[in-house]
Design an enzyme around this catalytic site. Sequence first.
Site: not given
Ligand code: IMP
Length: 177
Positions: A41-42, A97-98, A101, A129, A150-151, A157, A163
Site C-alpha cells: 500500500k505504501g 516503491e515508497d 530498506d 535507507k 523507522f519512518v 505506516d 499513512r
Molecule cells: P525491503 O524489502 O526491506 O527493502 O522492504 C521494503 C518495504 O518495507 C517497504 O515497501 C515498506 O513497506 C517496509 N518498510 C521498510 N522500512 C520502512 C520504514 O521505515 N517505514 C515504513 N515501512 C518500511
Amino acid sequence: MPSDPSPLISAEGISRRVRELAAEVSKTYAGNEIVAVGILKGAFVFMADLVRHLTVPVSCDFIRVSSYGDAKTSGGIVRFEFDVTQPLTDKHVLLIEDIVDTGLTLSYLCENFRTRKPASLRICALLHKPARTRVEVPLDFVGFTIPDKFVVGYGLDVAGKYRNLPFVGVVSEDEKT
Ligand code: IMP
C-alpha cells in the site's frame, strides 16, 4: 503514551522533490509510454503525486506483495497478494516503491518482472535507507536518502497508522514495539 512522529522531510520538501523526480522520469522516457506499477500500500500517495507531474503518457497499475506484515524487519519472503492487470511484454515498466530498506522486496520483484519481458524495467523509490541494504538493487530514481530510522507518513505506516500524514516523520521507539 507514544508521541507524534517527529518531522524528517516536510510536505513542501517532498512536493519539490517529487516534481523534480517527475521531470527526470519524463526526460528519461521522452517519446515513450510508461506503465507505472505502484507497490501497495505504501506507494499510493507518492505515485498519485508523481504521475500527475509526468509529461509522458502513463498507465497506472498496482501490485501488492507481503514480506513485512506489521513487523519491523523484513524476512525476505515475498508473496504476491495481487498482480498487475495487463501483460508487460514490450512495455516500459516503472516500478514505484515508497521505501527501499534491505532491498529484498525489490530484488525479488525485479527478477519476477524481468521474466515478463518488458521493453525496459526501472525503479523509482521515494526513500532509500542505504545503511540497511542486504541486496544491492540499482535504483534509477530516488527521492531522498535517509538514515536508519523507522519512518511513517506520505503513504508509509506503522501497524496501519500514519499513512495520511502529509510529511515523512520518525516514530518513537515505543510506537515501534
Ligand atoms: P525491503 O524489502 O526491506 O527493502 O522492504 C521494503 C518495504 O518495507 C517497504 O515497501 C515498506 O513497506 C517496509 N518498510 C521498510 N522500512 C520502512 C520504514 O521505515 N517505514 C515504513 N515501512 C518500511
